[in-house]
Design a protein around this motif. Sequence first.
Motif, PDB file in Angstrom:
ATOM      1  N   ALA A  86       0.798  -1.219   0.000  1.00  0.00           N
ATOM      2  CA  ALA A  86       0.000   0.000   0.000  1.00  0.00           C
ATOM      3  C   ALA A  86       0.838   1.281   0.000  1.00  0.00           C
ATOM      4  CB  ALA A  86      -0.958   0.002   1.192  1.00  0.00           C
ATOM      5  N   GLY A  87       2.027   1.229  -0.562  1.00  0.00           N
ATOM      6  CA  GLY A  87       2.792   2.451  -0.797  1.00  0.00           C
ATOM      7  C   GLY A  87       3.876   2.778   0.209  1.00  0.00           C
ATOM      8  N   ASP A  88       4.710   3.782  -0.178  1.00  0.00           N
ATOM      9  CA  ASP A  88       5.974   4.083   0.510  1.00  0.00           C
ATOM     10  C   ASP A  88       6.855   2.832   0.506  1.00  0.00           C
ATOM     11  OD1 ASP A  88       5.347   6.715   0.833  1.00  0.00           O
ATOM     12  OD2 ASP A  88       5.363   6.715   3.024  1.00  0.00           O
ATOM     13  N   ILE A  89       7.071   2.349  -0.694  1.00  0.00           N
ATOM     14  CA  ILE A  89       7.890   1.150  -0.898  1.00  0.00           C
ATOM     15  C   ILE A  89       9.346   1.445  -0.566  1.00  0.00           C
ATOM     16  CG2 ILE A  89       8.657  -0.564  -2.602  1.00  0.00           C
ATOM     17  CD1 ILE A  89       5.982   0.164  -4.144  1.00  0.00           C
ATOM     18  N   GLY A  90       9.842   2.574  -1.074  1.00  0.00           N
ATOM     19  CA  GLY A  90      11.205   3.005  -0.753  1.00  0.00           C
ATOM     20  C   GLY A  90      12.139   2.953  -1.946  1.00  0.00           C
ATOM     21  N   ASN A  91      12.261   1.778  -2.554  1.00  0.00           N
ATOM     22  CA  ASN A  91      13.104   1.642  -3.745  1.00  0.00           C
ATOM     23  C   ASN A  91      12.671   0.420  -4.550  1.00  0.00           C
ATOM     24  OD1 ASN A  91      14.166  -0.581  -2.343  1.00  0.00           O
ATOM     25  ND2 ASN A  91      15.972   0.541  -1.635  1.00  0.00           N
ATOM     26  N   MET A  92      13.182   0.327  -5.786  1.00  0.00           N
ATOM     27  CA  MET A  92      12.803  -0.779  -6.664  1.00  0.00           C
ATOM     28  C   MET A  92      13.312  -2.120  -6.152  1.00  0.00           C
ATOM     29  SD  MET A  92      10.742  -0.004  -9.082  1.00  0.00           S
ATOM     30  CE  MET A  92      10.889  -1.583  -9.920  1.00  0.00           C
ATOM     31  N   GLU A  93      14.439  -2.100  -5.448  1.00  0.00           N
ATOM     32  CA  GLU A  93      14.989  -3.342  -4.906  1.00  0.00           C
ATOM     33  C   GLU A  93      13.995  -4.010  -3.962  1.00  0.00           C
ATOM     34  OE1 GLU A  93      18.763  -4.912  -2.180  1.00  0.00           O
ATOM     35  OE2 GLU A  93      18.668  -2.816  -2.820  1.00  0.00           O
ATOM     36  N   THR A  94      13.327  -3.194  -3.143  1.00  0.00           N
ATOM     37  CA  THR A  94      12.324  -3.720  -2.208  1.00  0.00           C
ATOM     38  C   THR A  94      11.136  -4.299  -2.958  1.00  0.00           C
ATOM     39  OG1 THR A  94      12.992  -2.090  -0.544  1.00  0.00           O
ATOM     40  CG2 THR A  94      10.843  -3.128  -0.253  1.00  0.00           C
ATOM     41  N   ALA A  95      10.664  -3.573  -3.964  1.00  0.00           N
ATOM     42  CA  ALA A  95       9.540  -4.059  -4.772  1.00  0.00           C
ATOM     43  C   ALA A  95       9.911  -5.352  -5.487  1.00  0.00           C
ATOM     44  CB  ALA A  95       9.117  -2.997  -5.779  1.00  0.00           C
ATOM     45  N   ASP A  96      11.111  -5.402  -6.036  1.00  0.00           N
ATOM     46  CA  ASP A  96      11.557  -6.593  -6.766  1.00  0.00           C
ATOM     47  C   ASP A  96      11.676  -7.801  -5.839  1.00  0.00           C
ATOM     48  OD1 ASP A  96      11.654  -5.112  -9.070  1.00  0.00           O
ATOM     49  OD2 ASP A  96      13.821  -4.771  -9.005  1.00  0.00           O
ATOM     50  N   LYS A  97      12.116  -7.556  -4.621  1.00  0.00           N
ATOM     51  CA  LYS A  97      12.246  -8.651  -3.650  1.00  0.00           C
ATOM     52  C   LYS A  97      10.883  -9.275  -3.357  1.00  0.00           C
ATOM     53  CE  LYS A  97      15.240  -7.944  -0.427  1.00  0.00           C
ATOM     54  NZ  LYS A  97      15.923  -7.477   0.819  1.00  0.00           N
ATOM     55  N   LEU A  98       9.860  -8.434  -3.271  1.00  0.00           N
ATOM     56  CA  LEU A  98       8.500  -8.934  -3.043  1.00  0.00           C
ATOM     57  C   LEU A  98       7.933  -9.605  -4.290  1.00  0.00           C
ATOM     58  CD1 LEU A  98       7.081  -5.899  -1.041  1.00  0.00           C
ATOM     59  CD2 LEU A  98       7.505  -8.189  -0.125  1.00  0.00           C
ATOM     60  N   ALA A  99       8.225  -9.017  -5.456  1.00  0.00           N
ATOM     61  CA  ALA A  99       7.703  -9.556  -6.723  1.00  0.00           C
ATOM     62  C   ALA A  99       8.292 -10.922  -7.049  1.00  0.00           C
ATOM     63  CB  ALA A  99       7.976  -8.574  -7.855  1.00  0.00           C
ATOM     64  N   VAL A 100       9.513 -11.165  -6.605  1.00  0.00           N
ATOM     65  CA  VAL A 100      10.133 -12.476  -6.803  1.00  0.00           C
ATOM     66  C   VAL A 100       9.466 -13.516  -5.906  1.00  0.00           C
ATOM     67  CG1 VAL A 100      12.248 -13.806  -6.387  1.00  0.00           C
ATOM     68  CG2 VAL A 100      12.371 -11.635  -7.603  1.00  0.00           C
ATOM     69  N   LEU A 101       9.069 -13.072  -4.713  1.00  0.00           N
ATOM     70  CA  LEU A 101       8.437 -13.984  -3.756  1.00  0.00           C
ATOM     71  C   LEU A 101       7.062 -14.439  -4.244  1.00  0.00           C
ATOM     72  CD1 LEU A 101       8.491 -15.256  -0.826  1.00  0.00           C
ATOM     73  CD2 LEU A 101       7.303 -13.175  -0.091  1.00  0.00           C
ATOM     74  N   LYS A 102       6.213 -13.457  -4.611  1.00  0.00           N
ATOM     75  CA  LYS A 102       4.838 -13.717  -5.049  1.00  0.00           C
ATOM     76  C   LYS A 102       4.422 -12.633  -6.037  1.00  0.00           C
ATOM     77  CE  LYS A 102       4.260 -17.158  -2.151  1.00  0.00           C
ATOM     78  NZ  LYS A 102       4.001 -18.548  -2.583  1.00  0.00           N
ATOM     79  N   PRO A 103       3.375 -12.879  -6.839  1.00  0.00           N
ATOM     80  CA  PRO A 103       2.854 -11.805  -7.693  1.00  0.00           C
ATOM     81  C   PRO A 103       2.510 -10.580  -6.854  1.00  0.00           C
ATOM     82  CG  PRO A 103       1.863 -13.904  -8.304  1.00  0.00           C
ATOM     83  CD  PRO A 103       2.665 -14.157  -7.044  1.00  0.00           C
ATOM     84  N   LEU A 104       2.959  -9.410  -7.304  1.00  0.00           N
ATOM     85  CA  LEU A 104       2.859  -8.186  -6.500  1.00  0.00           C
ATOM     86  C   LEU A 104       1.900  -7.183  -7.121  1.00  0.00           C
ATOM     87  CD1 LEU A 104       3.927  -6.326  -4.166  1.00  0.00           C
ATOM     88  CD2 LEU A 104       5.717  -5.588  -5.771  1.00  0.00           C
TER      89      LEU A 104
END
Length: 219
Positions: A86-104
């Motif tokens: 729900a936002g304030d992700i911080g950086n793409m690395e954080t988003a990518d780490k979650l996207a690798v785990l499960k569909p984001l």
Amino acid sequence: MPKTFEHFTSRRIDEAGTLELFTFTFHFSLLLFTFHFSLSLFIFHFSLFTFFIHPMTRIGLLSDTHSSIHPRILDFFSGCDEVWHAGDIGNMETADKLAVLKPLKAVYGNIDGTELRVTYPKNQIFICEQVKVLMTHIGGYPGRYEKEARQLIESEKPGMFICGHSHILKVIYDKKHELLHINPGAAGNSGFHNVITCVRFVIDGKDIRDLEVFEKQRS
């Protein structure tokens, strides 16, 4: 008066015709019964199949990671089917780490830079199972919605409204708008909160259930 050949012939024809009609009616009735029984049996088995095999969706929900995800959160989400941010992700690395785990599915927050804003929208409106979901970063909560969030709620009529920003975990049912509001709190180390939180839950058709909270003292 003696019965004529024509009389006996007519009688045999009548009896044969009656017998044929009876046989046809009996066979047709039996066929109709078999069809109805087979249809009822199919409906019963299909109902059992959908009851036991229905693929409910397990959701991991977090917000305000601010470029930091505690490793135990990844373990907490390991059994989920999707992750929502729900936002304030911080950086793409954080988003990518979650996207690798499960569909984001994610929205950008007020601290997110250009790359995240290009990649993820400000608002997400989508259907999960049979629940319409509205997700944004700054949205308020029932009775104190932000203006834009309130307008979206009134126009889109979601069954679930998700936001972050406050760093305060909230799960509130809004009777007026007939929706469940969830703010998962803050999953990162930046901010005033003392406890890292996020949630997971199940959406099964129209039902939202089995909500669990992850809590960890900030290091």
